[in-house]
Enzyme design. Structure first.
Site, short mmCIF file in Angstrom:
data_model
loop_
_atom_site.label_atom_id
_atom_site.label_comp_id
_atom_site.label_asym_id
_atom_site.label_seq_id
_atom_site.Cartn_x
_atom_site.Cartn_y
_atom_site.Cartn_z
N ILE A 1 0.85 -1.19 0.00
CA ILE A 1 0.00 0.00 0.00
C ILE A 1 0.88 1.25 0.00
O ILE A 1 1.96 1.26 0.62
CB ILE A 1 -0.96 0.00 1.22
CG1 ILE A 1 -2.04 1.05 1.05
CG2 ILE A 1 -0.19 0.21 2.53
CD1 ILE A 1 -3.17 0.93 2.08
N GLY B 1 0.21 -5.28 0.97
CA GLY B 1 -0.98 -5.36 0.10
C GLY B 1 -0.74 -6.16 -1.17
O GLY B 1 -1.67 -6.72 -1.75
N ASP C 1 -1.75 -9.63 -0.49
CA ASP C 1 -3.22 -9.72 -0.57
C ASP C 1 -3.65 -9.84 -2.02
O ASP C 1 -4.52 -10.64 -2.37
CB ASP C 1 -3.87 -8.45 0.01
CG ASP C 1 -3.63 -8.29 1.50
OD1 ASP C 1 -4.41 -8.83 2.28
OD2 ASP C 1 -2.64 -7.62 1.85
N GLU D 1 2.11 -6.30 7.21
CA GLU D 1 1.17 -5.43 7.90
C GLU D 1 1.50 -5.19 9.37
O GLU D 1 1.37 -4.06 9.87
CB GLU D 1 -0.25 -6.01 7.78
CG GLU D 1 -0.95 -5.66 6.46
CD GLU D 1 -0.54 -6.52 5.28
OE1 GLU D 1 0.45 -7.26 5.38
OE2 GLU D 1 -1.21 -6.45 4.24
N ASP E 1 -5.96 -6.97 5.97
CA ASP E 1 -7.43 -7.10 5.91
C ASP E 1 -7.99 -7.06 4.49
O ASP E 1 -9.17 -6.80 4.29
CB ASP E 1 -8.10 -6.02 6.77
CG ASP E 1 -7.68 -4.61 6.37
OD1 ASP E 1 -6.89 -4.48 5.43
OD2 ASP E 1 -8.13 -3.66 7.02
C1 LIG Z 1 -6.72 -1.02 4.83
C2 LIG Z 1 -5.32 -1.41 4.56
C3 LIG Z 1 -5.18 -2.17 3.34
C4 LIG Z 1 -4.03 -2.68 2.95
C5 LIG Z 1 -2.85 -2.62 3.72
C6 LIG Z 1 -1.68 -3.04 3.24
C7 LIG Z 1 -0.53 -2.96 4.13
C8 LIG Z 1 0.78 -2.97 3.44
O1 LIG Z 1 0.90 -2.91 2.25
S1 LIG Z 1 2.09 -3.05 4.51
C9 LIG Z 1 3.45 -2.73 3.48
C10 LIG Z 1 3.75 -1.27 3.29
N1 LIG Z 1 4.97 -1.11 2.53
C11 LIG Z 1 6.16 -0.96 3.08
O2 LIG Z 1 6.28 -0.88 4.26
C12 LIG Z 1 7.33 -0.87 2.14
C13 LIG Z 1 8.04 0.42 2.25
N2 LIG Z 1 9.12 0.53 1.26
C14 LIG Z 1 10.31 -0.05 1.38
O3 LIG Z 1 10.59 -0.72 2.36
C15 LIG Z 1 11.27 0.16 0.29
O4 LIG Z 1 10.89 1.27 -0.44
C16 LIG Z 1 11.38 -1.05 -0.63
C17 LIG Z 1 10.04 -1.54 -1.06
C18 LIG Z 1 12.14 -2.15 0.10
C19 LIG Z 1 12.16 -0.67 -1.89
O5 LIG Z 1 13.41 -0.15 -1.56
P1 LIG Z 1 14.27 0.59 -2.69
O6 LIG Z 1 14.32 -0.20 -3.89
O7 LIG Z 1 15.57 0.97 -2.06
O8 LIG Z 1 13.44 1.90 -3.02
P2 LIG Z 1 13.27 3.20 -2.16
O9 LIG Z 1 14.34 4.13 -2.51
O10 LIG Z 1 13.08 2.87 -0.76
O11 LIG Z 1 11.89 3.74 -2.71
C20 LIG Z 1 11.80 4.29 -3.97
C21 LIG Z 1 10.65 5.24 -3.98
O12 LIG Z 1 9.46 4.50 -3.74
C22 LIG Z 1 8.78 5.04 -2.63
N3 LIG Z 1 8.09 3.98 -1.92
C23 LIG Z 1 8.52 2.75 -1.68
N4 LIG Z 1 7.61 2.09 -1.01
C24 LIG Z 1 6.55 2.89 -0.84
C25 LIG Z 1 5.29 2.75 -0.21
N5 LIG Z 1 4.90 1.61 0.32
N6 LIG Z 1 4.48 3.80 -0.21
C26 LIG Z 1 4.82 4.94 -0.78
N7 LIG Z 1 6.01 5.13 -1.40
C27 LIG Z 1 6.87 4.12 -1.41
C28 LIG Z 1 9.87 5.66 -1.81
O13 LIG Z 1 9.33 6.58 -0.95
C29 LIG Z 1 10.74 6.24 -2.86
O14 LIG Z 1 10.12 7.39 -3.31
P3 LIG Z 1 11.00 8.74 -3.50
O15 LIG Z 1 10.04 9.77 -3.95
O16 LIG Z 1 12.03 8.40 -4.51
O17 LIG Z 1 11.60 9.05 -2.17
#
Ligand SMILES: CC/C=C\C=C\CC(=O)SCCNC(=O)CCNC(=O)[C@H](O)C(C)(C)COP(=O)(O)OP(=O)(O)OC[C@H]1O[C@@H](n2cnc3c(N)ncnc32)[C@H](O)[C@@H]1OP(=O)(O)O
Length: 527
Positions: free
Chosen positions: A83, A137, A140, A160, A168
């Site tokens: 997400i 997500g 999911d 999550e 969920d």
């Molecule tokens: C009601 C609820 C319904 C559903 C719920 C779902 C829950 C989930 O999905 S939980 C999982 C949430 N996601 C995360 O926690 C992942 C977070 N991201 C990371 O850990 C890392 O970005 C990575 C996926 C491991 C990738 O790493 P890397 O390849 O080094 O890239 P980055 O430099 O970190 O990221 C590049 C760029 O993408 C943006 N970004 C990455 N993940 C997300 C995200 N989940 N949401 C928004 N943006 C994300 C990151 O911010 C970077 O953006 P810039 O603008 O370049 O800074």
């Protein structure tokens, strides 16, 4: 490296389905759609807009007629980072009243759930091709797919708990059924540990692991193309019933598939599936039976689950007679959950064919041979039996297939009257008990088969005809008793589009070859 063929496919037939901002849609192979999550710079983090589009595209493809299978993948470095965290924060309602907050959040979560459930609800099979990482997500989302493939460097993560929420939108509900090990799923969900590709394959989350993204996509396209080459009715029915059966009891699943098949087998789609079969070394054997109808015993044996492959059935040379008998066979197969396809839609001939070796149960004349001739262009005929040599050859055939047509040795009168009685009894019984597909009654002097009572058949009845039925058997000692048993008129209310012979007789006149074919003497077989 991408193969040349794959590259050609990607560039050649690609076209956009609709305007999606966060999804990229291509058609890498005919009737195969490729949906890519398309925010590569954000690691395909699923924003609210992308989430909406996912729901929309699978709803749209579900009803897109030239789409038969779908690949779901991620553009760029990974499948998805889950997400979009900023979108997640926006989910938190702003109202001060906690009840209103709850209601608002409930509505939003339900909407998110529906977006991913659209993958599962999509009538077309969905293959998730997962590379890089699939987080939160994303897990999911792929749990709603029908088939999952993964590249070796990829990992999955039910993340999550790390962001303080309970998964969920599908993982908790679907992953245990995929893995079949609740303890392991609990571990994944409670610890958010990364699941490497080899483990994902070992525990059954994915079908297989490919070495890199390119080979992953090649494999996904090949798999999707293979599915797209099958009968769409059969494929969609299979998906629907697989999903249904996963969530219901065995009996509920069996009941549903029986109904499903009794409705779907009346369509012409199996003929289309037939046409896409490749030429090969498949063989079929023609078995010509002197009896008027195959007995229920023969049908049971030919359609028994022990015989591998699909069974097709030819009933009789003329349509009203065919309808009468086909329904019986359809019902038999529906009730017993046996796949049965019709080779030719409506009123012509259907043929028993086992997927690789083809058994043609043949008890009629004329047009059947045209179909056989057509088939023989694609399939090597290893044996045919002509009327001229029938008596001798049928004995040989019986010897070859003792377990299949044992009842031929019965006396013809017994066989005929037994068959009729059985049809009346069994069919009426099933009709009342099961699906009320048709009404079949027998009075002292007639059989009445009323297709207007067919409930699952979508098209209305338009035509009624009455046929005098005269059966003449070639085996002289049987002829008399057979006539006595069968010279009964019956009324058939035909389905629309029927080209049945509404005024003629049904001939079983094997004494003279020319009399066999009421239409064209050239049909005398010479396969
Ligand atoms: C009601 C609820 C319904 C559903 C719920 C779902 C829950 C989930 O999905 S939980 C999982 C949430 N996601 C995360 O926690 C992942 C977070 N991201 C990371 O850990 C890392 O970005 C990575 C996926 C491991 C990738 O790493 P890397 O390849 O080094 O890239 P980055 O430099 O970190 O990221 C590049 C760029 O993408 C943006 N970004 C990455 N993940 C997300 C995200 N989940 N949401 C928004 N943006 C994300 C990151 O911010 C970077 O953006 P810039 O603008 O370049 O800074």
């Amino acid at each position: 490296m991408l193969t040349k063929a794959f590259q050609r496919n990607l560039s050649g037939v690609a076209r956009s389905l609709s305007t999606y901002q966060y999804l990229k849609i291509e058609t890498p192979s005919p009737k195969v759609y490729h949906v890519q999550l398309n925010r590569p710079e954000k690691r395909n983090a699923i924003s609210t807009e992308m989430w909406d589009e996912i729901g929309q595209v699978f709803e749209e493809l579900s009803d897109t007629s030239d789409c038969r299978s779908i690949i779901l993948s991620g553009n760029g470095k990974m499948f998805t980072a889950g997400i979009d965290l900023s979108a997640f924060l926006k989910l938190i309602p702003q109202q001060s009243d906690s009840a209103h907050k709850s209601l608002d959040l409930l509505k939003k979560v339900k909407k998110l759930q529906a977006g991913f459930t659209a993958v599962e609800k999509c009538k077309k099979p969905v293959i998730a091709a997962i590379h890089g990482a699939c987080i939160g997500g994303g897990v999911d989302l792929i749990c709603g797919a029908d088939i999952r493939l993964m590249s070796s460097e990829c990992y999955l993560q039910v993340k999550e708990v790390d962001i303080g929420i309970v998964a969920d939108v599908g993982t908790i509900q679907r992953l245990p059924k995929i893995v079949g090990n609740q303890s392991l799923v609990n571990e994944y969900c409670l610890t958010a540990r990364k699941i490497p590709s080899d483990e994902a394959a070992r525990v059954g989350i994915v079908s297989r692991v490919l070495v890199d993204k390119e080979s992953l996509m090649e494999e996904a396209v090949a798999l999707a193309a293979k599915i797209a080459s099958k009968s769409p009715v059969a494929v969609q029915g299979t998906k629907d019933n697989l999903v249904f059966s996963r969530d219901h009891t065995t009996q509920q699943g069996l009941d549903r598939i029986a109904l499903w098949n009794s409705a779907m087998l009346l369509g012409g789609d199996p003929a289309a599936a037939m046409m896409v079969k490749k030429k090969g070394d498949n063989v079929f054997t023609v078995i010509q039976l002197p009896s008027l109808y195959p007995t229920s015993e023969i049908i049971s044996q030919l359609t028994s689950p022990e015989r591998d492959g699909t069974v097709w059935l030819d009933i009789a040379p003329q349509s009203s007679c065919q309808n009468f008998k086909q329904i019986d066979v359809f019902e038999h197969c529906a009730v017993n959950n046996i796949p049965l396809y019709r080779a030719i839609p409506d009123n012509t001939h259907t043929i028993i064919i086992n997927n690789l070796s083809f058994w043609v149960l043949y008890c009629g004349v004329s047009r059947v041979y045209r179909e056989l001739l057509q088939l023989s262009r694609d399939y090597k005929v290893i044996s045919t039996i002509t009327r001229d040599t029938l008596d001798q050859e049928i004995e040989d055939t019986i010897l070859l297939l003792p377990d299949t047509i044992v009842s031929l040795s019965q006396d013809s009168e017994d066989q005929l009257s037994g068959t009729y009685n059985e049809i009346v009894r069994q069919s009426s019984g099933r009709t009342e008990k099961k699906t009320q597909r048709y009404i079949l009654t027998r009075s002292a002097s007639s059989f009445n088969l009323d297709f207007s009572k067919v409930e699952e058949k979508p098209s209305p009845v338009t035509e009624t005809s009455t046929c005098d039925v005269t059966f003449e058997l070639g085996l002289s000692e049987r002829e008399k008793s057979a006539r006595a048993a069968t010279e009964l008129p019956y009324t058939v209310t035909n389905p629309p589009g029927s080209n049945s012979d509404t005024t003629g007789h049904i001939h079983y006149v094997p004494d003279d070859m020319d009399d066999w074919d009421d239409e064209d003497p050239d049909d005398d077989l010479d396969i």
